[in-house]
Design an enzyme around this catalytic site. Structure first.
Site, PDB file in Angstrom:
ATOM      1  N   GLU A 181      34.763  -8.319 -27.184  1.00 28.76           N
ATOM      2  CA  GLU A 181      34.212  -9.304 -26.234  1.00 28.76           C
ATOM      3  C   GLU A 181      32.689  -9.144 -26.125  1.00 28.76           C
ATOM      4  OE1 GLU A 181      35.926  -9.448 -22.221  1.00 28.76           O
ATOM      5  OE2 GLU A 181      33.972 -10.086 -21.506  1.00 28.76           O
ATOM      6  N   HIS A 185      45.906  -5.677 -26.811  1.00 28.72           N
ATOM      7  CA  HIS A 185      45.863  -4.240 -27.112  1.00 28.72           C
ATOM      8  C   HIS A 185      47.186  -3.589 -26.755  1.00 28.72           C
ATOM      9  CE1 HIS A 185      41.693  -4.733 -27.896  1.00 28.72           C
ATOM     10  NE2 HIS A 185      41.391  -5.028 -26.658  1.00 28.72           N
ATOM     11  N   ASN A 217      40.942  -2.154 -20.356  1.00 28.64           N
ATOM     12  CA  ASN A 217      41.223  -2.314 -18.925  1.00 28.64           C
ATOM     13  C   ASN A 217      42.294  -1.332 -18.457  1.00 28.64           C
ATOM     14  OD1 ASN A 217      43.890  -3.898 -18.353  1.00 28.64           O
ATOM     15  ND2 ASN A 217      43.047  -4.771 -20.221  1.00 28.64           N
ATOM     16  N   THR A 255      34.177  -8.823 -18.951  1.00 29.90           N
ATOM     17  CA  THR A 255      35.095  -9.314 -17.917  1.00 29.90           C
ATOM     18  C   THR A 255      36.038  -8.254 -17.357  1.00 29.90           C
ATOM     19  OG1 THR A 255      36.587 -10.002 -19.670  1.00 29.90           O
ATOM     20  CG2 THR A 255      35.134 -11.696 -18.761  1.00 29.90           C
ATOM     21  N   SER A 273      43.463  -0.064 -25.019  1.00 30.26           N
ATOM     22  CA  SER A 273      43.201  -1.140 -24.061  1.00 30.26           C
ATOM     23  C   SER A 273      42.141  -0.686 -23.063  1.00 30.26           C
ATOM     24  CB  SER A 273      44.501  -1.514 -23.341  1.00 30.26           C
ATOM     25  OG  SER A 273      44.213  -2.162 -22.124  1.00 30.26           O
ATOM     26  N   CYS A 285      39.760 -16.875 -23.640  1.00 28.37           N
ATOM     27  CA  CYS A 285      40.083 -17.050 -22.222  1.00 28.37           C
ATOM     28  C   CYS A 285      38.964 -17.855 -21.550  1.00 28.37           C
ATOM     29  CB  CYS A 285      40.203 -15.674 -21.569  1.00 28.37           C
ATOM     30  SG  CYS A 285      40.447 -15.768 -19.797  1.00 28.37           S
TER      31      CYS A 285
HETATM   32  S1  SF4 Z   1      41.359  -9.833 -18.725  1.00 28.52           S
HETATM   33 FE1  SF4 Z   1      40.403 -11.538 -17.621  1.00 28.52          FE
HETATM   34  S2  SF4 Z   1      38.961 -12.412 -19.078  1.00 28.52           S
HETATM   35 FE2  SF4 Z   1      40.340 -11.106 -20.264  1.00 28.52          FE
HETATM   36  S3  SF4 Z   1      41.939 -12.488 -20.973  1.00 28.52           S
HETATM   37 FE3  SF4 Z   1      42.643 -11.633 -19.026  1.00 28.52          FE
HETATM   38  S4  SF4 Z   1      41.996 -13.111 -17.457  1.00 28.52           S
HETATM   39 FE4  SF4 Z   1      40.848 -13.545 -19.308  1.00 28.52          FE
END
Ligand code: SF4
Length: 288
Positions: A134, A50, A229, A169, A227, A104
């Site tokens: 995901e 992202h 995260n 995740t 993104s 991953c």
């Molecule tokens: S955020 Fe975590 S689960 Fe996603 S690709 Fe990175 S290490 Fe893997």
């Protein structure tokens, strides 16, 4: 915590989060795409990462991106680090496509835990963002499941004797644990089995962002606009720091944000390459 102290006339100290930036899963996926496209045309299903800058660099190397397998014009397609359902893989195989899999290992782990919970008779509940690639991959093979991200959504669930819970995740583990507790309180008669599938890089970045935010007067969170995260990192920082800005790169930084003196913290999402983080720090130096 790695600390970089830069003294200016205005006495601005810059701190970087101990853990931040690109995770191994995204790095490996990008490396695989670069390697494969050297020898054959390649289409990535969905966004590999992202981050607009990284995507542009990959496009320059010839990598194509499509959301739907039907739209793919190359023989080889890649599944991103976010993973995919078996149903999606089968569809791609039936369409004559050759798959390169950059899922991953920590997403594979989450898939395995969901399968185990369902096989053991638990009703699967995924704590994650609706529609995220995901989460779609985690749920598409299931006969039934629920995706929740709020207490209200948990309140609206049908009662079940056994709930099996995993998380996307990249969810903050604090939120995940709080929602699991809420589920237990909402259905006290039910057995609730929670498997923590929040990945270690996410936990490290969240913890480091919290520490950084407690020390900083202003925080810059570097990462793509879409993104998940990165948004979560910004949310965590806002709990401890009053001035948090999500920037995609150095051009987004406005000089009026920067304090005359004090501490400026920099953190970055798991899709953000190091050169972009460095460019942001350089820009702060110039503006300061
Ligand atoms: S955020 Fe975590 S689960 Fe996603 S690709 Fe990175 S290490 Fe893997």
């Amino acid at each position: 915590m790695t600390t970089y102290t830069l003294q200016y006339k205005v006495k601005l100290t810059i701190l970087r989060g101990e853990y931040m930036g690109m995770c191994f899963g995204v790095r490996d996926a990008i490396s695989l795409a670069k390697e494969v496209v050297k020898s054959r045309p390649l289409t990535v299903l969905g966004e590999l990462v992202h981050n607009a800058n990284v995507l542009e660099e990959l496009r320059d190397r010839g990598v194509r991106f499509e959301d739907q397998p039907d739209a793919v014009e190359t023989e080889t397609v890649m599944i991103t680090a976010h993973g995919a359902s078996n149903r999606a893989r089968t569809r791609a195989h039936r369409g004559g496509l050759t798959l390169k899999d950059a899922t991953c290992p920590l997403v594979h782990y989450a898939h395995k835990q969901v399968r185990n919970l369902v096989a053991a008779g638990y009703h699967p509940v995924i704590i994650g963002r609706h529609g995220h690639v995901e989460v779609r991959g985690l749920t598409e093979d299931l006969l039934e499941s629920n995706v929740v991200l709020s207490k209200e959504e948990i309140d609206a669930l049908d009662s079940r004797p056994r709930f099996g819970v995993v998380a996307q995740t990249t969810q903050p583990v604090v939120r995940v644990r709080s929602l699991v507790e809420h589920l237990r309180a909402r259905f006290p008669e039910a057995e609730v089995c929670f498997v923590d599938t929040v990945c270690q890089p996410t936990k490290q970045r969240q913890d480091a962002a919290e520490t950084l935010a407690k020390q900083s007067d202003i925080i810059l969170v570097v990462g793509g606009a879409n993104s998940n995260n990165t948004h979560e990192l910004a949310r965590t920082c806002r709990r401890f720091c009053g001035r948090v800005y999500h920037v995609q790169g150095p051009d987004d930084i406005r000089s009026e944000w920067l304090p005359k003196a004090g501490t400026l913290g920099i953190t970055a999402g798991t899709s953000t390459p190091d050169h972009l983080i460095n460019a942001v720090e350089t820009r702060v130096r110039e503006l300061a």
